[in-house]
Scaffold this active site. Structure first.
Site, PDB file in Angstrom:
ATOM      1  NE  ARG A  71      -3.319  -2.236   3.020  1.00  0.00           N
ATOM      2  CZ  ARG A  71      -4.315  -2.918   2.452  1.00  0.00           C
ATOM      3  NH1 ARG A  71      -4.851  -2.482   1.330  1.00  0.00           N
ATOM      4  NH2 ARG A  71      -4.773  -4.022   3.008  1.00  0.00           N
ATOM      5  CG  ASP A 102     -12.653   1.161  -5.065  1.00  0.00           C
ATOM      6  OD1 ASP A 102     -11.853   0.900  -4.143  1.00  0.00           O
ATOM      7  OD2 ASP A 102     -13.874   1.372  -4.876  1.00  0.00           O
ATOM      8  CB  THR A 125     -10.275  -6.695  -2.874  1.00  0.00           C
ATOM      9  OG1 THR A 125     -10.641  -6.589  -1.488  1.00  0.00           O
ATOM     10  CG2 THR A 125     -11.448  -6.207  -3.703  1.00  0.00           C
ATOM     11  CG  ASP A 127     -12.202  -5.981   1.534  1.00  0.00           C
ATOM     12  OD1 ASP A 127     -11.968  -6.956   2.270  1.00  0.00           O
ATOM     13  OD2 ASP A 127     -11.534  -4.935   1.565  1.00  0.00           O
ATOM     14  CG  ASP A 129     -14.547  -3.254  -1.398  1.00  0.00           C
ATOM     15  OD1 ASP A 129     -13.874  -3.756  -2.321  1.00  0.00           O
ATOM     16  OD2 ASP A 129     -14.046  -2.557  -0.502  1.00  0.00           O
TER      17      ASP A 129
HETATM   18  O1  F6P Z   1      -8.890  -4.994   1.799  1.00  0.00           O
HETATM   19  C1  F6P Z   1      -8.541  -6.275   2.190  1.00  0.00           C
HETATM   20  C2  F6P Z   1      -8.385  -6.352   3.686  1.00  0.00           C
HETATM   21  O2  F6P Z   1      -7.993  -7.678   4.010  1.00  0.00           O
HETATM   22  C3  F6P Z   1      -9.595  -5.926   4.496  1.00  0.00           C
HETATM   23  O3  F6P Z   1     -10.607  -6.882   4.539  1.00  0.00           O
HETATM   24  C4  F6P Z   1      -8.961  -5.634   5.826  1.00  0.00           C
HETATM   25  O4  F6P Z   1      -9.722  -4.708   6.581  1.00  0.00           O
HETATM   26  C5  F6P Z   1      -7.646  -5.041   5.428  1.00  0.00           C
HETATM   27  O5  F6P Z   1      -7.355  -5.497   4.118  1.00  0.00           O
HETATM   28  C6  F6P Z   1      -6.497  -5.398   6.327  1.00  0.00           C
HETATM   29  O6  F6P Z   1      -5.414  -4.640   5.913  1.00  0.00           O
HETATM   30  P1  F6P Z   1      -3.920  -4.957   6.315  1.00  0.00           P
HETATM   31  O7  F6P Z   1      -3.509  -6.202   5.603  1.00  0.00           O
HETATM   32  O8  F6P Z   1      -3.183  -3.745   5.883  1.00  0.00           O
HETATM   33  O9  F6P Z   1      -3.904  -5.174   7.803  1.00  0.00           O
END
Ligand code: F6P
Length: 319
Positions: A71, A102, A125, A127, A129
């Protein structure tokens, strides 16, 4: 024609089969495939390498992503996007296949407007979403991992008089919780997209206890941030000893299901076909049992909504 693939944001199962298909279908079509390692951060750091079929042998069954992800906050600054562009130019890459959500597509729209780099997005993903697609890569594997975990928790739940609250991922989207609740025989399902009524659930649950119910399974979406509160509610209002299981990142792991392997192949094939036709800034979407493409702008300027019919099916677990 040089085309690169990258993963951006949360990884998911299905990214490796997608990467394999990308390399193999590119080579079949005379495209030189490249990997951008570590997502947008790697793009800025110039972690770009020509790919060969040997890079993708033996990866189809593995979760995660061999090209890794990240990220990136830096990519929102123009000076880093300029560096990213120079890095792509060094390899004569003008199209990037982006496996991500997105947020990543939005970042690429800005990049594309500034530097003319074309991108094709593949919704990937757990999610589920993303606007415009009924399915995002990785969701089926995540749902099956969750199903396994809930089935296992049920074994211990059914051996005690207890309530088990199970928190699923998904950010603001309750899709994973909703489908899990519908397919795991849960008594309660709480998601951000639907209202719930604890008073009427309490009446129903107390009556069921009188009639012989001996344990509860409650599926709560992380987006609500009330899992601990619901656990306390079972203790204080229902009078059941309770336990909370936050499933966490196990939901992002696991070897890709057959469905995710197949959809990975379909998503990537469509993406490369679009690139070969010279289409620009498109997202491959899955709807009405077909893979199609829509303009990225449509995806990034609209908000995904869970199918109301699915929520309706779960009403009994919400009120
Ligand atoms: O977007 C995917 C996801 O796994 C979400 O479901 C969750 O809230 C988030 O990423 C967790 O993020 P990280 O891996 O940065 O802790």
């Amino acid at each position: 024609m040089n085309i690169a693939i990258m993963a951006s944001g949360g990884d998911c199962s299905g990214m490796n089969p997608a990467t394999k298909r990308f390399v193999e279908y590119s080579i079949q079509n005379g495209i030189t495939p490249y990997f951008i390692y570590e997502g947008l951060e790697g793009l800025i750091d110039g972690k770009i390498k020509k790919a060969a079929f040997t890079d993708v042998s033996g990866i189809i069954y593995r979760g995660g992503t061999i090209i890794r992800s990240s990220r990136s906050k830096k990519f929102y600054e123009k000076k880093y996007r300029q560096i990213a562009y120079e890095n792509l130019k060094k390899h004569s890459i003008n199209t990037v296949i982006v496996l991500g959500g997105d947020g990543s597509f939005r970042a690429f729209e800005i990049f594309s407007n500034e530097f003319g780099i074309n991108f094709i997005g593949i919704p990937a993903t757990i999610d589920n979403d993303i606007y415009g697609t009924e399915y995002c890569l990785g969701v089926d594997t995540a749902l099956n991992i969750i199903r396994g975990a809930v089935d296992d928790i049920r074994d211990t739940a059914s051996s005690f008089n207890r309530a088990f609250v199970i928190e699923t991922m998904g950010r603001e989207c309750g899709y994973l919780a909703l489908i899990t609740a519908l397919t795991s025989g849960a008594e309660m399902c709480l998601i951000p997209e639907a209202s719930y009524n604890l008073d009427s659930l309490k009446k129903k649950f107390l009556k069921q206890i009188d009639e012989g119910r001996r344990y509860f399974i409650a599926i709560v979406s992380e987006g609500l941030k009330i899992s601990e509160e619901i656990k306390e509610w079972f203790e204080n209002e229902i009078g059941f000893e309770s336990r909370l299981t936050v499933l966490g990142h196990i939901q992002r792991g696991g070897n890709p299901t057959v469905f995710d392997r197949l959809t990975a192949f379909e998503f990537v094939t469509s993406a490369l076909d679009l690139a070969l036709k010279g289409e620009k800034n498109k997202i491959v979407v899955y709807r009405n049992s077909k893979f199609e493409s829509i303009d990225s702008k449509i995806v990034t300027t609209n908000r995904y909504k869970i199918d109301e019919k699915l929520i309706e099916l779960a009403k009994e677990m919400m009120e």
